[in-house]
Design a protein around this motif. Structure first.
Motif, PDB file in Angstrom:
ATOM      1  N   LYS A  50       1.541  -2.999   9.352  1.00  0.00           N
ATOM      2  CA  LYS A  50       2.153  -3.268  10.652  1.00  0.00           C
ATOM      3  C   LYS A  50       2.477  -4.751  10.738  1.00  0.00           C
ATOM      4  CE  LYS A  50      -2.242  -4.144  12.894  1.00  0.00           C
ATOM      5  NZ  LYS A  50      -3.200  -3.758  13.904  1.00  0.00           N
ATOM      6  N   THR A  51       3.443  -5.087  11.584  1.00  0.00           N
ATOM      7  CA  THR A  51       3.833  -6.484  11.718  1.00  0.00           C
ATOM      8  C   THR A  51       4.559  -6.740  13.030  1.00  0.00           C
ATOM      9  OG1 THR A  51       4.927  -8.329  10.591  1.00  0.00           O
ATOM     10  CG2 THR A  51       6.054  -6.197  10.539  1.00  0.00           C
ATOM     11  N   GLY A  52       4.506  -7.983  13.452  1.00  0.00           N
ATOM     12  CA  GLY A  52       5.326  -8.466  14.555  1.00  0.00           C
ATOM     13  C   GLY A  52       6.520  -9.244  14.021  1.00  0.00           C
ATOM     14  N   GLN A  53       6.596  -9.382  12.707  1.00  0.00           N
ATOM     15  CA  GLN A  53       7.729 -10.035  12.057  1.00  0.00           C
ATOM     16  C   GLN A  53       8.814  -9.000  11.772  1.00  0.00           C
ATOM     17  OE1 GLN A  53       5.423 -11.288   8.648  1.00  0.00           O
ATOM     18  NE2 GLN A  53       5.440 -13.409   9.362  1.00  0.00           N
ATOM     19  N   THR A  54       9.982  -9.461  11.405  1.00  0.00           N
ATOM     20  CA  THR A  54      10.992  -8.512  10.947  1.00  0.00           C
ATOM     21  C   THR A  54      10.535  -7.968   9.593  1.00  0.00           C
ATOM     22  OG1 THR A  54      12.287 -10.158   9.735  1.00  0.00           O
ATOM     23  CG2 THR A  54      12.854  -9.814  12.078  1.00  0.00           C
ATOM     24  N   PRO A  55      10.923  -6.761   9.243  1.00  0.00           N
ATOM     25  CA  PRO A  55      10.536  -6.221   7.930  1.00  0.00           C
ATOM     26  C   PRO A  55      10.967  -7.126   6.775  1.00  0.00           C
ATOM     27  CG  PRO A  55      11.362  -4.470   9.312  1.00  0.00           C
ATOM     28  CD  PRO A  55      11.614  -5.765  10.059  1.00  0.00           C
ATOM     29  N   GLU A  56      12.130  -7.751   6.898  1.00  0.00           N
ATOM     30  CA  GLU A  56      12.618  -8.617   5.827  1.00  0.00           C
ATOM     31  C   GLU A  56      11.696  -9.825   5.628  1.00  0.00           C
ATOM     32  OE1 GLU A  56      15.598  -6.085   7.527  1.00  0.00           O
ATOM     33  OE2 GLU A  56      14.512  -7.691   8.515  1.00  0.00           O
ATOM     34  N   VAL A  57      11.264 -10.413   6.719  1.00  0.00           N
ATOM     35  CA  VAL A  57      10.353 -11.559   6.628  1.00  0.00           C
ATOM     36  C   VAL A  57       8.996 -11.105   6.096  1.00  0.00           C
ATOM     37  CG1 VAL A  57       9.094 -13.289   7.981  1.00  0.00           C
ATOM     38  CG2 VAL A  57      11.529 -12.901   8.406  1.00  0.00           C
ATOM     39  N   ARG A  58       8.496  -9.986   6.587  1.00  0.00           N
ATOM     40  CA  ARG A  58       7.200  -9.477   6.144  1.00  0.00           C
ATOM     41  C   ARG A  58       7.221  -9.152   4.649  1.00  0.00           C
ATOM     42  NH1 ARG A  58       2.478  -9.920   5.413  1.00  0.00           N
ATOM     43  NH2 ARG A  58       1.025  -8.206   5.652  1.00  0.00           N
ATOM     44  N   PHE A  59       8.349  -8.635   4.172  1.00  0.00           N
ATOM     45  CA  PHE A  59       8.450  -8.233   2.770  1.00  0.00           C
ATOM     46  C   PHE A  59       8.294  -9.416   1.814  1.00  0.00           C
ATOM     47  CE2 PHE A  59      10.911  -6.780  -1.020  1.00  0.00           C
ATOM     48  CZ  PHE A  59      10.022  -5.791  -1.405  1.00  0.00           C
ATOM     49  N   GLU A  60       8.559 -10.625   2.281  1.00  0.00           N
ATOM     50  CA  GLU A  60       8.394 -11.807   1.432  1.00  0.00           C
ATOM     51  C   GLU A  60       6.974 -11.860   0.848  1.00  0.00           C
ATOM     52  OE1 GLU A  60      10.689 -14.055   0.374  1.00  0.00           O
ATOM     53  OE2 GLU A  60      12.158 -12.761   1.360  1.00  0.00           O
TER      54      GLU A  60
END
Length: 126
Positions: A50-60
């Motif tokens: 789970k995240t509060g970031q965008t998926p693209e940012v989290r994927f980093e």
């Protein structure tokens, strides 16, 4: 694998049961499980988060071990995302391809970055 519906019901909070978010989430469960099952079939391994970031940012944070990320469920309510992630991890934790930790800790105490929108996601290795 534990009964998916049972895991969802066990993890839902009173707040979720009393909100319209619960209805949306329950209607989404079948399609979420179908998405995970499709990814599981084609992947070497996967992890739910789970995240509060965008998926693209989290994927980093995952690029070195995983090839793809996909949002599974989105909400503006963090508690709904906490419950959704917990239920999905509980449902798949014993799957041989699932790389989530099997330590028994609840993700409800795992803070997310404050955001206007939160999501439960899956990452996987092709």
């Amino acid at each position: 694998m534990k009964d998916f519906t049972q895991m969802i019901n066990e993890s839902q909070s009173k707040q979720m049961r009393d909100s319209m978010k619960q209805v949306k989430f329950k209607l989404s469960l079948t399609s979420i499980k179908s998405e995970i099952d499709e990814i599981e079939e084609k992947s070497k391994y996967f992890k739910i988060g789970k995240t509060g970031q965008t998926p693209e940012v989290r994927f980093e944070n995952y690029k070195s071990d995983y090839d793809e990320i996909k949002p599974l469920y989105v909400s503006s309510v963090p508690n709904v995302i906490d419950d959704a992630e917990s239920a999905l991890i509980d449902a798949y934790i014993d799957h041989p391809k699932c790389k989530n930790d099997k330590n028994g800790d609840s993700s409800e105490n795992d803070p997310m970055k404050e955001s206007k929108e939160y999501c439960v996601y899956i990452v996987w290795k092709n």
